[in-house]
Design an enzyme around this catalytic site. Structure first.
Site, PDB file in Angstrom:
ATOM      1  N   SER A  31       0.840  -1.207   0.000  1.00  0.00           N
ATOM      2  CA  SER A  31       0.000   0.000   0.000  1.00  0.00           C
ATOM      3  C   SER A  31       0.867   1.247   0.000  1.00  0.00           C
ATOM      4  CB  SER A  31      -0.862   0.069   1.259  1.00  0.00           C
ATOM      5  OG  SER A  31      -1.590  -1.095   1.413  1.00  0.00           O
ATOM      6  N   GLU A  87      -9.788  -9.906   1.646  1.00  0.00           N
ATOM      7  CA  GLU A  87     -10.668  -9.505   0.534  1.00  0.00           C
ATOM      8  C   GLU A  87     -11.491 -10.692   0.046  1.00  0.00           C
ATOM      9  OE1 GLU A  87      -8.698  -6.894  -2.608  1.00  0.00           O
ATOM     10  OE2 GLU A  87      -6.969  -7.623  -1.474  1.00  0.00           O
TER      11      GLU A  87
END
Ligand code: HPA
Length: 263
Positions: A31, A87
């Site tokens: 990220s 996810e």
């Protein structure tokens, strides 16, 4: 050494679509670290959406593309966008970049992430070379493969010396995997500290363990993006955090380049 069928098919597709071979180094960009891909020369950008069978990441800040090119004359592939178990991806899907790196002949793999510091002597913006891993969820390895040891510690000193040669200070520490997607509670962070963890994150562990199984030389580097839950009494100042992380991005790029060339 086998990789799941879905990853074999993706690798086959890439090989038959002009993927340069062999790849010297593969890089998984965490990220906020996707900017490294801008430093790749002669880039060829392959959106994940155009690669048959490739999982599609859903998290903001992860672009979802494979960038292939050169760094210092060496062929590299960078995964800008990773797959988290939280996810909904299986641990095997989470390790897709590792399988592709292996099948495309990469000699080494550099795995990066953003992590929260548990060690109170760490600061936002520190770069931590992952020395060892605690699998908060012990079942991170895909089932069906033989047992294998985790021996990535043997490369940590080399990586830290390389960084020191660039005048970059690094930390070494233990990364604890937390599934997420919620951040940890203060009590969890206290417990993790007692377990010996220095930083916490929601990725990287499945990738490191599959790289270990496939005997792919690898290193994990965490950019400390925040102090973990409850570590400071202060509320996080996001502007400050972003500014510090932004500053360290340059250093991250220097370190990754050096790893590509010399690790
Ligand atoms: N916890 C879990 N994952 C993270 C954190 C954190 O504090 N910071 C960045 N990724």
């Amino acid at each position: 050494m086998s990789v799941p069928d879905f990853a074999e098919s993706i690798a086959r597709y890439l090989r038959t679509n002009n993927m340069p071979a062999p790849i010297e180094a593969a890089v998984i960009l965490g990220s906020g670290l996707g900017g490294f891909a801008d430093h790749i020369e002669h880039p060829r950008v392959l959106p994940y959406a155009g690669i048959p069978g490739m999982p599609q990441p859903s998290v903001g800040g992860h672009k979802g593309q494979l960038v292939v090119g050169t760094v210092g004359g060496r062929t590299v592939m960078a995964f800008s966008g990773r797959f988290h178990h939280y996810e909904g991806f299986s641990f095997a899907q989470a390790a897709t970049p590792v399988y592709l790196a292996k099948r495309l002949g990469a000699r080494k793999l550099i795995i990066s992430n953003a992590a929260g510091a548990i060690n109170t002597s760490f600061s936002v913006g520190d770069l931590m070379v992952i020395e060892d891993v605690i699998r908060g969820n012990l079942l991170i390895s895909p089932a069906g493969y033989p047992r294998h040891p985790y021996r990535h510690h043997r490369w940590v000193d080399t990586v830290c010396s390389l960084a020191a040669g660039l005048n970059l200070s690094t930390r070494q520490g233990t990364y604890i995997y937390a599934k997420g997607p919620n951040y940890e509670t203060k009590a969890e962070i206290r417990a993790f500290r007692r377990m010996g963890a220095d930083a916490v994150g929601m990725s990287t562990a499945p990738e490191l363990f599959e790289a270990a199984r496939l005997e792919l030389k690898s290193v994990g580097v965490s950019l400390i993006s925040n102090m973990a839950s409850g570590v400071t009494g202060n509320k996080l100042n996001h502007e400050e955090v972003k500014a510090v992380a932004e500053n360290r991005k340059e250093d991250f790029v220097r370190l990754v380049k050096a790893l590509i060339e010399q690790f």
